[in-house]
Design an enzyme around this catalytic site. Structure first.
Site, PDB file in Angstrom:
ATOM      1  N   GLU A 269       1.406   0.290   4.418  1.00  0.00           N
ATOM      2  CA  GLU A 269       1.786   1.761   4.401  1.00  0.00           C
ATOM      3  C   GLU A 269       1.865   2.419   5.992  1.00  0.00           C
ATOM      4  OE1 GLU A 269       4.004   2.744   2.371  1.00  0.00           O
ATOM      5  OE2 GLU A 269       3.486   1.669   0.481  1.00  0.00           O
TER       6      GLU A 269
ATOM      7  N   ASP B 150      10.629  -7.593  -1.029  1.00  0.00           N
ATOM      8  CA  ASP B 150      11.861  -6.832  -0.134  1.00  0.00           C
ATOM      9  C   ASP B 150      11.858  -7.065   1.181  1.00  0.00           C
ATOM     10  OD1 ASP B 150      10.139  -5.160  -0.178  1.00  0.00           O
ATOM     11  OD2 ASP B 150      11.246  -3.610  -1.138  1.00  0.00           O
TER      12      ASP B 150
ATOM     13  N   GLU C 190      16.911   3.247  -0.070  1.00  0.00           N
ATOM     14  CA  GLU C 190      17.547   2.157   0.352  1.00  0.00           C
ATOM     15  C   GLU C 190      19.063   2.212   0.173  1.00  0.00           C
ATOM     16  OE1 GLU C 190      14.833   2.518  -1.143  1.00  0.00           O
ATOM     17  OE2 GLU C 190      13.198   1.473  -0.034  1.00  0.00           O
TER      18      GLU C 190
ATOM     19  N   ARG D 269       4.791   3.308   8.358  1.00  0.00           N
ATOM     20  CA  ARG D 269       4.961   4.845   8.410  1.00  0.00           C
ATOM     21  C   ARG D 269       4.498   5.234   9.666  1.00  0.00           C
ATOM     22  NH1 ARG D 269       5.170   7.467   2.401  1.00  0.00           N
ATOM     23  NH2 ARG D 269       5.449   5.529   1.215  1.00  0.00           N
TER      24      ARG D 269
HETATM   25  C1  DMJ Z   1       9.477   3.218   2.142  1.00  0.00           C
HETATM   26  O1  DMJ Z   1       8.133   3.392   2.360  1.00  0.00           O
HETATM   27  C2  DMJ Z   1      10.025   1.743   2.785  1.00  0.00           C
HETATM   28  O2  DMJ Z   1      11.290   1.916   2.768  1.00  0.00           O
HETATM   29  C3  DMJ Z   1       9.451   0.361   1.945  1.00  0.00           C
HETATM   30  O3  DMJ Z   1       9.976  -0.533   2.738  1.00  0.00           O
HETATM   31  C4  DMJ Z   1       9.882   0.363   0.932  1.00  0.00           C
HETATM   32  N1  DMJ Z   1       9.558   1.802   0.031  1.00  0.00           N
HETATM   33  C5  DMJ Z   1       9.819   2.948   0.625  1.00  0.00           C
HETATM   34  C6  DMJ Z   1      10.944   3.608   0.149  1.00  0.00           C
HETATM   35  O4  DMJ Z   1      11.717   3.537  -1.088  1.00  0.00           O
END
Ligand code: DMJ
Length: 454
Positions: free
Chosen positions: A118, A245, A361, A122
């Site tokens: 994270e 993902d 997404e 971020r």
């Molecule tokens: C975000 O922090 C990023 O896109 C991550 O890859 C997946 N989850 C969240 C948004 O849904």
């Protein structure tokens, strides 16, 4: 009809068609302009309430109008995540306030364990893209300091990263992780290497990606969880949803951003298995579900808000046909209750997990598809989703997640990615292409645009 009149009639018809096309086009441009202005206003509503009620904290809680810190002390998650959106939307004064806060008060010298994944997507991603947009060296220094403090995560016997690292002591903890956490680091660490001239970041993050790939099954699939000390899979459920993902996303994107042929080859060795074992044809629609990575046996037919990034990735990698079909399914999922659920059974169309966390997404994929096809259908989808988003999630102090997409009951939550991603992708969908030249950047998984300089 006399001979001379025929060309005149054709000319007139052509002129009328041209004029009508021109009118329709300018009406569409006007619609897009109005939507763009609405998105900008709503973004400001979310940001201003963060400033008002949670300034300097990690995130705003929009119902209680309070601030919230992930680790008991703030790492400025929202300002760092939102800064490049503020810059792109030309909120200059707000961007300046966020930037001054970050460069004067953000310190990573903290005795706290943070989640490497994270923090990388971020904070490291946000600092790097904002540095590239502003040229402010202090943002790059912060990114490098953060990168140094995150490096100990890779000190496992396999080179796969531990989940948590203490930013001050470098101690690590939690050895069971997943491919998204081990494989979604190279865009950020690699960019840091290119900008600082220190290859160590690229090498460590690439090794983690390669070590994940190496452990794929003979079918070519990866699983849901893996132990970084033994390298053994602890859960063999394979899918494209949360936990896996962005591992696929980075295989392709690292090839595009860095021209790294190993990444291209790993992608090429992975995507056929995803399309063979995880894609599901249900009643003429394309969905992606779950299978066991070792046997290929189908396990679940569930698809959700997180899976909806996949049309964007398919489009980016050149598979527009699957991208369009899957986007149609994602939109059907959204439209079912006027807001997408976290998880849906795509065979029965029953909601399996009903929350909505304001995720980006599906909007991201809509933007990519509009970019690649120019088909106005995608802007119409975007408009419908934006209307629903405002209708159900707007509060008087920002935007609130939903506990349940059927009852529309709100949750006291507005994650930083709402400002980093959800609003940014809505904005870019309706913005003129020169706002951000799509082919000059690669978005990290948190929608931070990284320049394609290498
Ligand atoms: C975000 O922090 C990023 O896109 C991550 O890859 C997946 N989850 C969240 C948004 O849904």
């Amino acid at each position: 009809m006399p001979d001379r009149i025929v060309p005149t009639v054709f000319l007139l018809a052509a002129f009328v068609a041209f004029a009508m096309h021109g009118c329709a086009k300018s009406r569409q441009d006007e619609d897009a302009r109005q939507l763009l202005a609405r998105v900008r206003t709503e973004f400001l509503h979310a940001w201003s309430n963060y400033e008002r009620y949670a300034w300097g904290q990690d995130a705003l809680r929009p119902l209680s109008k309070t601030g919230h810190d992930w680790y008991g002390q703030s790492l400025f998650m929202t300002p760092v995540d939102a800064l490049d959106t503020l810059i792109l939307m030309r909120f200059d004064a707000e961007a300046e306030r966020a930037r001054s806060l970050i460069v004067s008060d953000l310190s990573f010298d903290r005795d706290i364990y943070v989640k490497n994944f994270e923090i990388t997507i971020r904070l490291l991603g946000g600092l790097l893209s904002s540095y590239q947009l502003t040229g402010d060296q202090r943002l790059l220094s912060l990114a490098e300091d953060l990168g140094n403090r995150l490096l100990p995560v890779f000190n496992s016997p396999t080179g796969l990263p531990y989940v948590y690292v203490n930013l001050r002591t470098g101690q690590t903890r939690d050895s069971v992780t997943n491919p998204a956490e081990t494989g979604t680091l190279l865009l950020e660490f690699g960019t840091l290497s290119k900008l600082t001239g220190r290859p160590v970041f690229y090498e460590k993050a690439k090794r983690a990606l390669v070590e994940t790939f190496r452990r794929r099954s003979p079918l070519g699939l990866v699983g849901q969880s893996i132990n970084v000390e033994t390298g053994a899979w602890t859960n063999t459920d394979s899918h494209i949803s949360g936990g896996i993902d962005s591992y696929y996303e980075y295989l392709w994107k690292c090839w595009v951003l860095f021209g790294d042929k190993d990444c291209r080859d790993m992608w090429a060795a992975s995507i056929p298995a995803v399309n063979k074992y995880l894609a599901d044809e249900i009643g003429g629609e394309l969905w992606y579900g779950h299978a066991d990575m070792q046997t290929g046996k189908r396990t679940k037919k569930t698809y959700g808000a997180l899976d909806a990034f996949f049309p964007a990735l398919l489009a980016l990698s050149g598979d527009l046909e699957r991208a369009r079909r899957l986007q149609a399914s994602s939109f059907k999922m959204w439209d079912l209750h006027g807001i997408e659920p976290e998880m849906l059974d795509c065979k029965t169309m029953r909601v399996v997990a009903g929350s909505y966390h304001l995720r980006p997404e599906i909007i991201e994929s809509t933007y990519y598809l509009y970019h690649y096809t120019g088909d106005r259908e995608y802007r119409r989808m975007g408009e419908k989703m934006f209307d629903d988003f405002v209708k159900y999630c707007r509060t008087d102090a920002g935007y609130a997640a939903l506990a349940d997409v059927i009852s529309k009951q709100q949750l006291d939550e507005m994650q930083s990615f709402v400002l980093a991603e959800t609003f940014k992708y809505f904005y870019l969908l309706f913005a003129p292409p020169e706002t951000l030249k799509f082919d000059k950047v690669i978005f990290n998984t948190e929608a931070h645009p990284l320049s394609r300089m290498w």
